[in-house]
Design a protein around this motif. Structure first.
Motif, PDB file in Angstrom:
ATOM      1  N   SER A 198       0.835  -1.205   0.000  1.00 21.00           N
ATOM      2  CA  SER A 198       0.000   0.000   0.000  1.00 21.00           C
ATOM      3  C   SER A 198       0.868   1.252   0.000  1.00 21.00           C
ATOM      4  N   LEU A 199       1.943   1.223   0.772  1.00 22.01           N
ATOM      5  CA  LEU A 199       2.866   2.358   0.778  1.00 22.01           C
ATOM      6  C   LEU A 199       3.514   2.539  -0.596  1.00 22.01           C
ATOM      7  N   ALA A 200       3.907   1.431  -1.216  1.00 24.11           N
ATOM      8  CA  ALA A 200       4.543   1.509  -2.534  1.00 24.11           C
ATOM      9  C   ALA A 200       3.597   2.116  -3.563  1.00 24.11           C
ATOM     10  N   ARG A 201       2.322   1.720  -3.515  1.00 21.97           N
ATOM     11  CA  ARG A 201       1.349   2.282  -4.449  1.00 21.97           C
ATOM     12  C   ARG A 201       1.162   3.778  -4.233  1.00 21.97           C
ATOM     13  N   ALA A 202       1.393   4.219  -2.997  1.00 20.27           N
ATOM     14  CA  ALA A 202       1.273   5.644  -2.679  1.00 20.27           C
ATOM     15  C   ALA A 202       2.566   6.395  -2.975  1.00 20.27           C
ATOM     16  N   GLY A 203       3.583   5.675  -3.460  1.00 25.67           N
ATOM     17  CA  GLY A 203       4.857   6.308  -3.796  1.00 25.67           C
ATOM     18  C   GLY A 203       5.848   6.345  -2.663  1.00 25.67           C
ATOM     19  N   VAL A 204       5.546   5.649  -1.555  1.00 28.05           N
ATOM     20  CA  VAL A 204       6.459   5.608  -0.406  1.00 28.05           C
ATOM     21  C   VAL A 204       7.175   4.262  -0.438  1.00 28.05           C
ATOM     22  N   LEU A 205       8.333   4.239  -1.066  1.00 29.52           N
ATOM     23  CA  LEU A 205       9.050   2.981  -1.273  1.00 29.52           C
ATOM     24  C   LEU A 205      10.034   2.659  -0.160  1.00 29.52           C
ATOM     25  N   THR A 206      10.731   3.676   0.335  1.00 29.38           N
ATOM     26  CA  THR A 206      11.724   3.474   1.397  1.00 29.38           C
ATOM     27  C   THR A 206      11.565   4.571   2.442  1.00 29.38           C
ATOM     28  N   PRO A 207      10.599   4.442   3.329  1.00 29.51           N
ATOM     29  CA  PRO A 207      10.408   5.467   4.360  1.00 29.51           C
ATOM     30  C   PRO A 207      11.609   5.522   5.292  1.00 29.51           C
ATOM     31  N   ASP A 208      11.883   6.700   5.806  1.00 34.29           N
ATOM     32  CA  ASP A 208      13.028   6.841   6.709  1.00 34.29           C
ATOM     33  C   ASP A 208      12.775   6.154   8.045  1.00 34.29           C
ATOM     34  N   ALA A 209      11.605   6.380   8.617  1.00 36.68           N
ATOM     35  CA  ALA A 209      11.278   5.783   9.912  1.00 36.68           C
ATOM     36  C   ALA A 209       9.915   5.122   9.833  1.00 36.68           C
ATOM     37  N   VAL A 210       9.814   3.920  10.421  1.00 39.25           N
ATOM     38  CA  VAL A 210       8.538   3.217  10.496  1.00 39.25           C
ATOM     39  C   VAL A 210       8.347   2.731  11.924  1.00 39.25           C
ATOM     40  N   PHE A 211       7.119   2.875  12.426  1.00 40.40           N
ATOM     41  CA  PHE A 211       6.783   2.502  13.794  1.00 40.40           C
ATOM     42  C   PHE A 211       5.624   1.511  13.760  1.00 40.40           C
ATOM     43  N   GLY A 212       5.815   0.337  14.390  1.00 46.61           N
ATOM     44  CA  GLY A 212       4.757  -0.668  14.405  1.00 46.61           C
ATOM     45  C   GLY A 212       4.818  -1.491  15.674  1.00 46.61           C
ATOM     46  N   ASN A 213       3.728  -2.212  15.957  1.00 47.60           N
ATOM     47  CA  ASN A 213       3.676  -2.957  17.219  1.00 47.60           C
ATOM     48  C   ASN A 213       3.488  -4.459  17.051  1.00 47.60           C
ATOM     49  N   SER A 214       3.141  -4.926  15.848  1.00 48.20           N
ATOM     50  CA  SER A 214       2.867  -6.360  15.720  1.00 48.20           C
ATOM     51  C   SER A 214       3.603  -6.957  14.541  1.00 48.20           C
ATOM     52  N   ILE A 215       3.571  -8.282  14.480  1.00 51.81           N
ATOM     53  CA  ILE A 215       4.240  -8.989  13.392  1.00 51.81           C
ATOM     54  C   ILE A 215       3.613  -8.616  12.051  1.00 51.81           C
ATOM     55  N   HIS A 216       2.371  -8.146  12.069  1.00 49.28           N
ATOM     56  CA  HIS A 216       1.700  -7.727  10.835  1.00 49.28           C
ATOM     57  C   HIS A 216       2.265  -6.416  10.302  1.00 49.28           C
ATOM     58  N   ASP A 217       3.120  -5.757  11.104  1.00 51.44           N
ATOM     59  CA  ASP A 217       3.842  -4.564  10.651  1.00 51.44           C
ATOM     60  C   ASP A 217       5.242  -4.909  10.157  1.00 51.44           C
TER      61      ASP A 217
END
Length: 258
Positions: A198-217
């Motif tokens: 979904s991020l790639a389709r929005a043009g976000v291929l390599t974000p600098d920082a990503v924050f997540g809490n589960s294995i689904h992230d």
């Protein structure tokens, strides 16, 4: 991905075992300083469990059933499907999609109104203050903020109003709406690999920082220059330890000293 962690380790050396992670208990001040010092141009946040301490998608489903918003037939169907999901017979992706499809036939305006009431009465008080402040600080520093969630877009868009994240930068589970009426046609289910897609389709291929809490992230954390595990489940904690990712627990969910 380890080669990208050099700058991060300057502020907080990677911890490579669950025991060391739980013992470190990084403070909110140090966590915020670490993130802001990296000057991320693009930062991506999961929502449930990362920005607030609850599964808003599941809770909204239960609440809307109890409030009579969802038909009895749809309620019975989703209940049986959720039982199969818990038994491992329905996939995460399928379950997330079906939890949005149960609103098929309802007017979107009514569901948005219900989502606003639900979030303000059931979830708003569970927002992690440290994460709210971090998002605001990143915005002030010029970072472009995105949110990605497998919860329906009505709840997520309402929940992120206070975070000042615009709807066009929110990627959530959604269905097609035609003439103001919700349909069952799925448009997106950002979960597991789907979050990175979904991020790639929005043009976000390599974000600098990503924050997540589960294995689904996990998939979207893997594409980040600087991945951060926030309030991680045990599965994500293990993955964070394997990869040397920085782990942060907001005060409301800080584990006991290991």
């Amino acid at each position: 991905m380890r080669r990208e962690l050099g700058a991060l380790q300057e502020y907080s050396p990677a911890l490579t075992s669950i025991q060391s992670i739980l013992s470190a208990r990084i403070s909110p001040e140090k966590f915020a300083h670490t993130v802001l010092s990296l000057r991320p141009a693009v930062a991506v946040f999961d929502c449930d469990g990362t920005l607030w301490n609850d599964d808003a998608g599941y809770e909204f489903m239960l609440w809307s059933i109890a409030e009579g918003i969802v038909s009895r037939n749809a309620s019975d169907w989703i209940d049986s499907r959720y039982r199969l999901y818990r038994a491992g017979e329905v996939t995460e992706i399928a379950m997330c999609g079906e939890m949005v499809q149960i609103y098929d036939g309802l007017r979107e305006a009514e569901v948005r109104k219900a989502a606003a009431e639900f979030f303000q009465t059931r979830i708003a008080g569970k927002i992690f203050p440290e994460m709210l402040q971090l998002v605001h600080d990143l915005q002030q520093a010029g970072s472009e903020i995105w949110a990605v969630s497998s919860t329906n877009n009505w709840v997520i868009e309402e929940g992120l109003r206070g975070f000042h994240i615009p709807a066009e930068r929110i990627l959530a589970a959604r269905v097609q709406v035609t003439g103001g009426v919700i349909t069952s046609r799925l448009l997106d289910i950002p979960s597991d690999e789907g979050k990175a897609m979904s991020l790639a389709r929005a043009g976000v291929l390599t974000p600098d920082a990503v924050f997540g809490n589960s294995i689904h992230d996990g998939a979207m954390l893997q594409i980040a220059r600087y991945p951060f595990a926030v309030n991680p489940t045990m599965q994500l904690l293990k993955l964070a330890a394997q990869n040397g990712w920085l782990v942060f627990y907001p005060k409301a969910v800080m584990p006991e000293q290991a």
